[in-house]
Structures are given as structure tokens and as C-alpha cells.
Design a protein around this motif. Structure first.
Motif, PDB file in Angstrom:
ATOM      1  N   CYS A 496       0.673  -1.174  -0.040  1.00  0.00           N
ATOM      2  CA  CYS A 496      -0.137   0.014  -0.136  1.00  0.00           C
ATOM      3  C   CYS A 496       0.799   1.216  -0.087  1.00  0.00           C
ATOM      4  N   ASP A 497       1.992   1.316   0.938  1.00  0.00           N
ATOM      5  CA  ASP A 497       2.539   2.705   0.828  1.00  0.00           C
ATOM      6  C   ASP A 497       3.617   2.806  -0.163  1.00  0.00           C
ATOM      7  N   SER A 498       3.912   1.756  -0.982  1.00  0.00           N
ATOM      8  CA  SER A 498       4.457   1.932  -2.369  1.00  0.00           C
ATOM      9  C   SER A 498       3.868   2.366  -3.578  1.00  0.00           C
ATOM     10  N   SER A 499       2.347   2.437  -3.069  1.00  0.00           N
ATOM     11  CA  SER A 499       1.651   2.785  -4.375  1.00  0.00           C
ATOM     12  C   SER A 499       1.679   1.743  -5.638  1.00  0.00           C
ATOM     13  N   VAL A 500       1.701   0.611  -5.451  1.00  0.00           N
ATOM     14  CA  VAL A 500       2.211  -0.364  -6.474  1.00  0.00           C
ATOM     15  C   VAL A 500       1.119  -0.473  -7.524  1.00  0.00           C
ATOM     16  N   ILE A 501      -0.366  -0.067  -7.130  1.00  0.00           N
ATOM     17  CA  ILE A 501      -1.390  -0.110  -8.218  1.00  0.00           C
ATOM     18  C   ILE A 501      -1.114   1.046  -9.236  1.00  0.00           C
ATOM     19  N   LEU A 503       2.073   2.860  -9.574  1.00  0.00           N
ATOM     20  CA  LEU A 503       3.486   2.826 -10.280  1.00  0.00           C
ATOM     21  C   LEU A 503       4.091   1.356 -10.811  1.00  0.00           C
ATOM     22  N   GLY A 504       3.372   0.504 -10.517  1.00  0.00           N
ATOM     23  CA  GLY A 504       3.570  -0.807 -11.027  1.00  0.00           C
ATOM     24  C   GLY A 504       5.297  -1.436 -10.667  1.00  0.00           C
ATOM     25  N   LYS A 505       5.798  -1.638 -11.693  1.00  0.00           N
ATOM     26  CA  LYS A 505       7.282  -2.158 -11.294  1.00  0.00           C
ATOM     27  C   LYS A 505       7.968  -1.068 -10.778  1.00  0.00           C
ATOM     28  N   ARG A 506       7.733   0.441 -10.744  1.00  0.00           N
ATOM     29  CA  ARG A 506       8.687   1.405 -10.570  1.00  0.00           C
ATOM     30  C   ARG A 506       8.190   1.728  -8.865  1.00  0.00           C
ATOM     31  N   ALA A 507       7.324   0.916  -8.306  1.00  0.00           N
ATOM     32  CA  ALA A 507       6.786   1.267  -7.102  1.00  0.00           C
ATOM     33  C   ALA A 507       7.940   1.432  -6.180  1.00  0.00           C
ATOM     34  N   PHE A 508       8.006   2.100  -5.018  1.00  0.00           N
ATOM     35  CA  PHE A 508       9.102   2.221  -4.080  1.00  0.00           C
ATOM     36  C   PHE A 508       8.196   2.829  -2.797  1.00  0.00           C
ATOM     37  N   TYR A 509       8.846   2.392  -1.696  1.00  0.00           N
ATOM     38  CA  TYR A 509       8.377   2.959  -0.431  1.00  0.00           C
ATOM     39  C   TYR A 509       9.136   4.141   0.303  1.00  0.00           C
ATOM     40  N   THR A 510       8.554   5.030   0.578  1.00  0.00           N
ATOM     41  CA  THR A 510       9.404   6.237   1.217  1.00  0.00           C
ATOM     42  C   THR A 510       9.518   6.015   2.700  1.00  0.00           C
ATOM     43  N   LEU A 511      10.463   5.804   3.321  1.00  0.00           N
ATOM     44  CA  LEU A 511      10.973   5.450   4.530  1.00  0.00           C
ATOM     45  C   LEU A 511      10.863   6.889   5.452  1.00  0.00           C
TER      46      LEU A 511
END
Length: 541
Positions: A496-501, A503-511
Motif C-alpha cells: 500500500c505505501d509503495s503505491s504499487v497499483i 506505479l507498477g514495477k517502479r513502485a517504491f516505499y518512502t521511509l
């Protein structure tokens, strides 16, 4: 310098990330760009997040949940109790609540129709110069929340309009409907509580942007903002939605109704017993079942039948008004009695044959009624602007909260708005099919085929109505559950926090949230808050 986004949940994960060798694949900055030095990492790819931090959600924190729930959601749930109800059956009142929460578009559409109908009926009767016109406008406007049917048989409607003996009937009816369902201490307190709580939490969130930004209730507060104008709107309109009270007012007034007869009018109950205004009762499952539910949200179902009933009364007043302007009295072979004030009572007397034989001067009633589609379009535009002004604000706030993009939270709000719109469309089509199946077709050359079409329209209306209610119920449960998830750290997970929906393969999680991100995030939140008020302003003009 950097500021922790959710330190209590991901401290250990961040420590593990920074202990990785420099150049580890998946270490990025807050824009998704690779970072070679692990100690400078502020974000990680979705794949690395799953590997190092795991797939589970963050730890549940009661202090965060209770604070956010009581500040952002509880006031809105309490405000639901201020919606107008009044149906005969408790199940209809419960369904009214579920429909409003599950489809704010439908709730706002019924409210807008009610206001537009009151304006339309005033214009519709404004050209008539005949006694009791003003009372008729007030009575018919107050009868929008009940299944009204107007009977013109046996000359009862014409008698109600032309006979001076029925002046008391109109007065009695208006007085019986003149009760107020409007502002109270309870309603004002609930609204004040919501407004104050919303303002304080908005100010607090702007002052502490970096603390618990994912659990922050900004999006939740915005997605429920539609409830405030709907509650205030109904309080201002003060709908007459107590079915039993309206029925009693009609019954009491009908005791004073007279029917034209020779040589003098007689009480209506001595003749036909069929009053001009009656409330229909439909069996459960009937195509017109929602019309009987007097909760105001069901005005969407009563719109077309109510307009048709009003047009019948308007036609009767139009004929009487034009005959009066032409100095044509009701009684045959009776000279016109002049009067300095209004229409003289002697000009309004006659036998039942006189009343029924009066020439038709007005335009015949249309199949749908005058200006109905204009009102449908305007009410729809207002309702959609309210829904997407609030849902759009919530979506914008969550979209721009790191990691930016379409994620679980923003996707949940978007789905809520889409389903709300779908329910409104389904129920609107259901009301159209219901009215179409009830339309008379006196000149039809293919009566059997017409009967089949009407039956199909009726069945389709019932099916759509049931589907719409079922979907609205699910959507009402959905938005409450989503808000609970928002506060309980259920969405605090890598996916959820990586906005996978989005961004897809470019998804990342902001720490971590850097100081450079704070002004951008605060601006997005302010913009999302103002987005609703912009739509509200456009809707008012």
C-alpha cells in the motif's frame, strides 16, 4: 536533516536498510532514483521492502487509532442521525441511511430535486388568477415525500378547485402540513461538533505534517464532507416526511371536502368517498414500492409521479383561471357576478354536470411533465459535483502523500466515489422505467406489444432498484471499513505505501520525509481541502 514518517513501525527496517552494502539494488530517494550510499537512503523499492521489511502491516497503535477515529470519523457517524427519516417501516429508514452513505450522489440528487421542484411549482402556478392557488402550491410542495395520487374522476378535483365551500379544505390541508422538521439544539450541536472537530484536526495536521502522515485523517475528513451540506440542506428544506402525520392531515382535511351537486354541494364522503388527493399503498416488491417510503432520499422515485399529479392540479387551476379571466362562470346560464377582489363566490357555484362540462382550455398533460429533464440534468450536475468535490479532495490528499500515486488508500476512495455514482445511475434508471411502465397509451395500435414492453420495463425497474440498494449497502460498509483500516495501520504495509497499483514495477516505499518534501506535501493537503470548497462554490453559482 530528515524527518521520520512512521518511525514506530519501520525503525528496525530502516536500520536494516542502512546496514546494507553501498550500491545495493533497490535503495532509492523519494523520487524513485537509485542511491549508491545506503546511509543516505530515504526510500526503497517495493521488492526490497518485501525482502527486508516483510509483507505484514505495521503494528497497531491504539493511541493513534483512538485519536484519529474520535477526531475524524466519529463526528460524521453521529451526524448521520440528523438525516430526515419518517418512513412507516423501520427497514425503510435503515435503507434510507444506507442509501445516503452508500451513494451521496443519490442523496444530493433527491435533495436538489426537492428544491428545484419547489421552485418549479411556484413558476407553474404563478400565471393563474384564482382563489386558493397559493395554498395549492404550498400543499403540493409539502407532499413531495409521499406517494401522492390525484383523482379527477367524478368531478372531485374540479370541485376542489372551483367550489367556494372547499376553501376550508385547502386551508385545513396546508395547516395540517405546516409542521416543522428543521433546526434543533441536537442538530445544531452535531453540526457544530463536526465543524469544530474538522477545523482543529485540519490545523493540527498542517502543523504536524511529518507525524503519522499515512494514519492522518485528512483524507477521511474530506471524503465525508458531503454529509455536511446534505444535512444542512434537508434542515433548511424541512421536508414533510412523517408518513403518518401527512396521512392524518389529508384525512382531517378530506372531512371538510365538498362535491358539486344539485341544488347545493354535498360532503364528499356522502357521495363517492374518493377524495381528490390520496396516498397510495403498494405491496412489497411492487414497481412503485419506493414511492411509499417517505424518507426524503426516495424523492428520486417519486419525482415523475409527483410531477404528473401536480400537472393534473395545475391543469384544473388553469382551466378555472382562464374561464374566470373570460368571465365564464361555473354555472350554466348564470350571469357573471363582478367583484373588486378576486373571483366572486357566485361565479364558482354549479352542479356536478356544470363542473365536469367546463371547457378544456389548458394544454393537455404530457407523458412526463413539463421541464422534468431540465431538472433531472441540473440536479444530477449538482449531486455529482458534491460527490466528486469531496471524493476528489480526499483522493488528491492521499495521492500526493508519499509515495505519490494510486495506492490502497486513494484507490479505496476512488472506488467509493465510482460506486456511489453507479448506484445513483442505477436508481435513476429504475425510476424512469417505473414511470414508463405506468404511462397510459390510449392511442396505441399494438396494445399487446405495448403490454409486453410495459411489463418488461416494470421488471427491469424492480431488478435495478434491488441491485442499487444492495450495491449501496456494500458501499456504505466499504467506506466505514476503509476509514477504520486507515487508522488501524492495516494499510501500513509495503504494497500500500509503495503505491504499487499506480506505479507498477517502479513502485517504491518512502521511509523518510525530507525537509524539501514538507512544503510540497502541505501544499497538496491545502489544495485538497480547498478543492472541495471550489466545487461547492461552483455548485452554488
Amino acid at each position: 536533516m530528515s524527518l521520520a514518517v512512521n518511525a514506530s513501525t519501520f525503525d528496525q527496517c530502516l536500520t536494516s536498510i542502512r546496514a546494507l552494502p553501498d550500491g545495493t539494488d533497490g535503495i532509492v530517494d523519494n523520487h524513485g532514483n537509485p542511491v549508491n550510499i545506503s546511509s543516505n537512503a530515504t526510500a526503497i523499492s517495493y521488492g526490497l521492502c518485501k525482502e527486508v521489511c516483510g509483507r505484514d502491516s505495521g503494528a497497531f497503535e491504539w493511541s493513534v487509532f483512538s485519536q484519529q477515529f474520535s477526531a475524524w470519523l466519529l463526528p460524521w457517524l453521529a451526524l448521520i442521525s440528523q438525516l430526515p427519516f419518517g418512513a412507516k417501516h423501520r427497514s425503510d429508514n435503515v435503507m434510507s441511511m444506507l442509501l445516503t452513505v452508500g451513494s451521496p450522489v443519490l442523496g444530493a440528487y433527491s435533495l436538489a430535486l426537492t428544491v428545484l421542484n419547489s421552485q418549479w411549482i411556484a413558476r407553474r402556478f404563478s400565471g393563474f388568477k384564482y382563489p386558493n392557488v397559493g395554498l395549492a402550491v404550498r400543499a403540493l410542495s409539502s407532499l413531495q415525500q409521499v406517494p401522492l395520487e390525484v383523482s379527477a374522476e367524478y368531478g372531485v378535483l374540479a370541485s376542489m378547485v372551483v367550489l367556494p365551500e372547499n376553501n376550508e379544505w385547502w386551508t385545513e390541508l396546508v395547516e395540517g402540513l405546516d409542521y416543522i422538521h428543521t433546526w434543533s439544539i441536537s442538530a445544531a450541536s452535531s453540526i457544530a461538533w463536526v465543524v469544530i472537530a474538522y477545523l482543529f484536526t485540519v490545523i493540527d495536521s498542517f502543523a504536524n505534517v511529518s507525524e503519522n502522515i499515512q494514519a492522518n485523517g485528512q483524507g477521511v475528513g474530506s471524503v465525508w464532507l458531503w454529509l455536511l451540506p446534505i444535512v444542512i440542506g434537508w434542515l433548511q428544506v424541512s421536508p414533510k416526511c412523517d408518513f403518518d402525520r401527512v396521512a392524518q392531515a389529508l384525512e382531517k382535511a378530506n372531512r371538510k371536502a365538498y362535491l358539486a351537486d344539485y341544488p347545493n354541494p354535498v360532503p364528499l364522503s356522502h357521495k363517492t368517498g374518493r377524495p381528490a388527493f390520496v396516498l397510495q399503498h403498494y405491496r412489497r416488491g411492487s414497481v412503485h414500492r419506493d414511492e411509499e417510503s417517505s424518507a426524503p432520499i426516495f424523492n428520486y422515485a417519486r419525482f415523475f409521479p409527483w410531477v404528473h399529479a401536480v400537472e393534473q392540479v395545475a391543469e384544473a387551476f388553469e382551466r378555472a383561471s382562464e374561464n374566470a379571466l373570460s368571465h365564464v362562470p361555473v354555472g350554466r346560464d348564470v350571469p357573471w357576478a363582478p367583484s373588486d377582489v378576486g373571483v366572486h363566490g357566485d361565479n364558482r357555484k354549479g352542479t356536478l354536470d356544470d363542473v365536469q362540462a367546463r371547457p378544456r382550455r389548458g394544454s393537455p398533460i404530457g407523458r412526463w411533465g413539463s421541464d422534468v429533464w431540465t431538472r433531472v440534468i441540473v440536479a444530477s450536475a449538482l449531486a455529482l459535483s458534491l460527490q466528486w468535490g469531496t471524493t476528489g479532495a480526499a483522493f488528491m490528499i492521499v495521492w500526493f502523500t508519499p509515495t505519490k500515486g494510486l495506492g490502497c488508500r486513494s484507490g479505496a476512495y476512488l472506488l467509493y466515489g465510482l460506486i456511489s455514482t453507479l448506484v445513483w445511475l442505477i436508481m435513476l434508471l429504475s425510476s424512469i422505467f417505473a414511470h414508463y411502465s405506468h404511462l397510459p397509451h390510449p392511442n396505441s395500435q399494438h396494445l399487446h406489444l405495448r403490454g409486453v414492453v410495459d411489463e418488461t420495463a416494470a421488471r427491469l425497474s424492480v431488478a435495478l432498484r434491488r441491485i442499487g440498494k444492495f450495491v449501496a449497502t456494500l458501499n456504505a460498509v466499504w467506506i466505514v471499513v476503509i476509514c477504520l483500516f486507515q487508522f488501524s495501520s492495516f494499510f501500513d504495509r509495503c504494497y500500500c505505501d509503495s503505491s504499487v497499483i499506480g506505479l507498477g514495477k517502479r513502485a517504491f516505499y518512502t521511509l523518510l520525509l525530507t525537509e524539501e518534501d514538507i512544503p510540497v506535501l502541505r501544499g497538496a493537503w491545502i489544495g485538497g481541502t480547498l478543492f472541495y470548497y471550489l466545487f461547492d462554490f461552483v455548485r452554488t453559482i
